[in-house]
Enzyme design. Structure first.
Site, PDB file in Angstrom:
ATOM      1  N   CYS A 174       0.798  -1.226   0.000  1.00  0.00           N
ATOM      2  CA  CYS A 174       0.000   0.000   0.000  1.00  0.00           C
ATOM      3  C   CYS A 174       0.834   1.281   0.000  1.00  0.00           C
ATOM      4  CB  CYS A 174      -0.941   0.008   1.203  1.00  0.00           C
ATOM      5  SG  CYS A 174      -2.006  -1.443   1.253  1.00  0.00           S
ATOM      6  N   HIS A 184      -2.460   7.835   6.154  1.00  0.00           N
ATOM      7  CA  HIS A 184      -2.720   6.540   5.529  1.00  0.00           C
ATOM      8  C   HIS A 184      -4.150   6.140   5.865  1.00  0.00           C
ATOM      9  CE1 HIS A 184      -1.661   2.805   3.628  1.00  0.00           C
ATOM     10  NE2 HIS A 184      -1.980   2.101   4.708  1.00  0.00           N
ATOM     11  N   HIS A 198      -9.796   2.425  -0.006  1.00  0.00           N
ATOM     12  CA  HIS A 198      -8.350   2.247   0.067  1.00  0.00           C
ATOM     13  C   HIS A 198      -7.871   1.697  -1.263  1.00  0.00           C
ATOM     14  CE1 HIS A 198      -4.387   1.349   1.115  1.00  0.00           C
ATOM     15  NE2 HIS A 198      -4.546   0.326   1.954  1.00  0.00           N
TER      16      HIS A 198
END
Length: 806
Positions: free
Chosen positions: A208, A343, A383
């Protein structure tokens, strides 16, 4: 010791001090280069909610849009059995929602010269990256074809490549292409290959944090001069539902598919997909080249968790270290950063560790009334995994320009497990203005990979996003070129440009024309609208969009073969034909003035009057001198615009003009010869010829050298053979003069019968549409135009997917 004996030592000492000073200066320059800020000059993206541009993504955020939707029906997923609310049920997902791209299966293969079969074998992430890379370069206001052969780098963040697993039923069709269609390395390699980029090309997989790590690598590459420009981004497309199934077993997903970062209601992450690319360049280079700058990267850092509580468990101390290193690289303190784009995936463990790290760094050494503002776009779009970091960069750049911080959705109240009293941080739970702190707007961006790789980037507002410029001269007639890879794409591009004009503040017509000519690639299907204002452009674009003929529109495709130029000689010229062009085009005016300067005052005035179509005493009408003045001036104009004829010819007395243009005669000798021809005396012509120096032609002519020495040649009326142009591989002939002489020769004839701006610009448009390379900088030089935003290319996408829809 005498002065003479000391002097050599003194001189040596002086030289040593100079060398030390030079070394200190060199060291300072090297140190400065290693911390030089990097400018973001272009951005492009495709994210859930049809956020197919940075502006569309920004509108989505400002409108507080929730772009989470049900599982897609066009990917071959077995939707009837995939969902099960039981998190322990094998092979199923307990959520049936996420953030999805609506056209992940679509691609314009022909634009990139890729066959249908190869496009079918390519992972959709590769396909999306190709198109988005092109769009990012267009947003940077760069003609992508001009990057070919340059040391431009490509840095792409990626993760899982699951698309090949869909090939079980169609493996025979794509065997031999799956290896490149699915290789992670090819994601960056394809971009470099198709755009012809020769800088570093690498693909990063740190899960990620991939795209933010790629950005960090690009910054380092630019600072060390490994590349001069870089395309940086990331892509994630979930070709299969594997991620939902795997994370369902770990019970790490939000049941409704929505991220709720740092909120009491947080119950897991929500997976999504997307692609984003930014174009970056050293700040000094961007400023010197007059780039539009979206934002500046002041610093960045990357590290790893090391040994933590588990392979994928986050490490608070590691996150603190990466933040402090990024601040040190940016040479600023934590208190000088206003905002952090977190994040923030919505998992309880991940968010609590990240919040604690932010409180321990950014939350300290600042006043309670100036807290760090904390938010993320993940609640809006989900996400997006490998592309999430670059999505945050695009969001923050847009926020800096607007001075607005969009609301972070789905925050009912701050998570109670976080010690929010341990520092001064405030969640952005409502849309608000960016605080005025007295320094440039700054933000930190965090991306954390489950592999343990952490990245943090510091972005800063650039004081001027558009370079200042003084307005130049507005030409009376302008060309607005539009092109596409196919006829359908040309029409679509015209519609897209028309819509762009209708939905944005009106640009200056000259700036728009320059931007279309200078910052966009010229594709094979071309159109040029010729006019003076935006109303003319709108009417022309409507004609192009509907494939309708229009007097103000020129269309065509490049053809093989050169361009010939013939000076036609006498004919009927309209009154005042040259005055407007003289006033509008300095290259034409300068040439006419130069020719007239070789004549006596009375003759020069008469010739100028004749070229302009005014009433004049002598010489009357369309004489050899007038032909020379008109023809040479027109040629100088066309030559300044980039025309390089492969053959030049003339009819009758216009052979004098052709001889000068071809380089056989200097201008002074051409004027003397034209005056002699005008007299009608063969003996006078022969006398002039005997005193002339005839050079070798710089441009081919259909004449034998010996012919030029005879007076009869300059009075000749013979007609060249009809296949003259074809013999010389000429496909297009420009007739320069009021007569028409080349009809029926089997080539396309473009006419320049009069020196009027609209005629000249229409001729320019015709040449461009037939593939002649135009020097647009020369065309627009005296107008001193600026560049403006344009719509990106209208890709003509078709479906390519290994599995059938269910």
């Amino acid at each position: 010791m005498t002065n003479d004996s000391v002097e050599p030592y003194v001189e040596a000492l002086r030289n040593t001090l100079k060398e030390v000073q030079a070394l200190r200066q060199q060291n300072h320059q090297l140190a400065a280069a290693l911390t030089e800020p990097v400018a973001i000059i272009g951005m492009a993206c495709h994210y859930p909610g049809d956020a197919d541009s940075p502006d569309a993504l920004w509108r989505l955020l400002l409108d507080e849009t929730d772009a989470i939707s049900s599982f897609p029906q066009d990917r071959g997923w077995d939707l009837d059995t995939l969902f099960d609310p039981d998190p322990h049920h094998h092979g199923t997902s307990y959520t049936h929602q996420g953030g999805f791209l609506s056209r992940a299966d679509r691609f314009d293969a022909s634009f990139f010269g890729i066959s249908d079969l190869e496009a079918l074998s390519m992972d959709p992430q590769q396909r999306l990256l190709l198109e988005t890379a092109w769009e990012s370069v267009e947003d940077a206001r760069i003609d992508a074809t001009t990057l070919r052969g340059t040391s431009t780098g490509v840095f792409i963040g990626s993760n899982a490549q699951e698309y090949p697993t869909l090939a079980t039923e169609r493996l025979g069709e794509v065997e031999g292409m799956i290896i490149t269609g699915s290789a992670t390395s090819i994601m960056s390699g394809r971009i470099a290959y198709h755009l012809g980029l020769t800088g570093p090309a690498l693909t990063v997989d740190t899960a990620c944090s991939s795209s933010l790590v790629a950005l960090h690598q690009a910054v380092r590459s630019l600072r060390t001069r490994e590349c001069d420009l870089a395309l940086v981004g990331g892509a994630t497309v979930m070709s299969t539902p594997t991620a939902f199934i795997e994370f369902s077993r770990q019970q790490a997903l939000a049941s409704d598919g929505r991220c709720k970062p740092f909120a009491a209601a947080s119950d897991g992450t929500g997976f999504a997909e997307g692609v984003g690319i930014v174009v970056v360049e050293r700040l000094t280079d961007a400023v010197s080249r007059g780039r539009r700058i979206h934002a500046v990267i002041r610093g960045s850092a990357v590290n790893a968790d090391g040994t933590s509580n588990g392979l994928t468990a986050p490490s608070g101390p590691a996150q603190q270290r990466v933040i402090r290193r990024a601040l040190a690289d940016a040479r600023i303190s934590a208190a000088e950063v206003d905002v952090v784009e977190a994040h923030g995936t919505g998992t309880e463990l991940g968010d609590s560790v990240e919040a604690a790290a932010l409180l321990a760094t950014y939350g300290q050494e600042r006043q309670a009334h100036e807290p760090l503002l904390l938010g993320t776009l993940k609640p809006n779009i989900g996400h997006t995994q490998a592309s999430s970091g670059i999505a945050s960069v695009i969001k923050v750049a847009q926020a800096m320009k607007a001075g607005v911080l969009p609301k972070t959705l789905h925050i009912d109240r701050p998570h109670p497990e976080v010690d929010w009293a341990g520092g001064h941080i405030e969640l952005i739970d409502r849309t608000r203005k960016w605080p005025d702190t007295g320094h440039p707007r700054r933000a930190g961006i965090t991306a954390l990979g489950m592999s343990g790789t952490n990245a943090h980037v510091i972005l800063e507002q650039h004081p001027s996003t558009e370079p200042d410029r003084a307005p130049g001269r507005t030409p009376p007639v302008l060309p607005w070129p539009v092109s596409g890879h196919s006829a359908a794409a040309l029409g679509a591009q015209a519609r897209r440009l028309a819509e762009h004009l209708d939905t944005r503040p009106a640009p200056h017509p000259t700036d728009l024309a320059w931007s279309l000519a200078h910052t966009r690639a010229a594709h094979t299907h071309r159109a040029v609208v010729v006019g003076s204002g935006l109303d003319d452009l709108r009417a022309g674009l409507a004609a192009v969009a509907n494939a309708q003929p229009s007097a103000s529109v020129v269309t065509g495709q490049p053809v093989a073969g050169g361009v010939g130029l013939v000076f036609t000689g006498p004919g009927s010229a309209p009154a005042g034909m040259g005055r407007e062009l003289y006033e509008a085009c300095p290259a034409y005016a300068k040439a006419l003035d130069e020719i007239c300067s070789h004549l006596g005052a009375e003759t020069g005035t008469a010739v100028r009057a004749a070229v302009w179509g005014d009433r004049a005493p002598q010489p009357p009408g369309w004489t050899p001198l007038v032909e020379l003045a008109f023809g040479v001036s027109y040629y100088r104009l066309l030559s300044s615009w980039g025309l390089r004829p492969s053959l030049v010819s003339g009819r009758g007395a216009s052979r004098v003009t052709a001889a000068h243009v071809a380089g056989l005669l200097c201008l002074a000798d051409a004027v003397r010869l034209a005056e002699a021809v005008e007299s009608g005396s063969r003996s006078e012509v022969q006398q002039v010829l005997d005193g002339l120096s005839v050079a070798e032609p710089g441009i081919p002519v259909p004449y034998v050298h010996a012919e030029l020495r005879t007076a009869e040649f300059w009075f000749g009326t013979d007609t060249p053979p009809p296949d003259l142009w074809k013999q010389r591989d000429v496909a297009t002939v420009v007739e320069c003069g009021p007569a028409s002489v080349e009809a029926g020769t089997g080539v396309t004839v473009l006419r320049a019968p009069a020196a009027e701006p609209v005629t000249a610009m229409t001729l320019l448009a015709q040449l461009y549409c037939r593939g002649v390379e135009i020097d647009w900088e020369a065309v627009f030089r005296d107008a001193e135009p600026g560049t403006v935003d344009l719509p990106t290319y209208a890709f003509q996408r078709e479906r390519y997917w290994l599995a059938e829809s269910r």
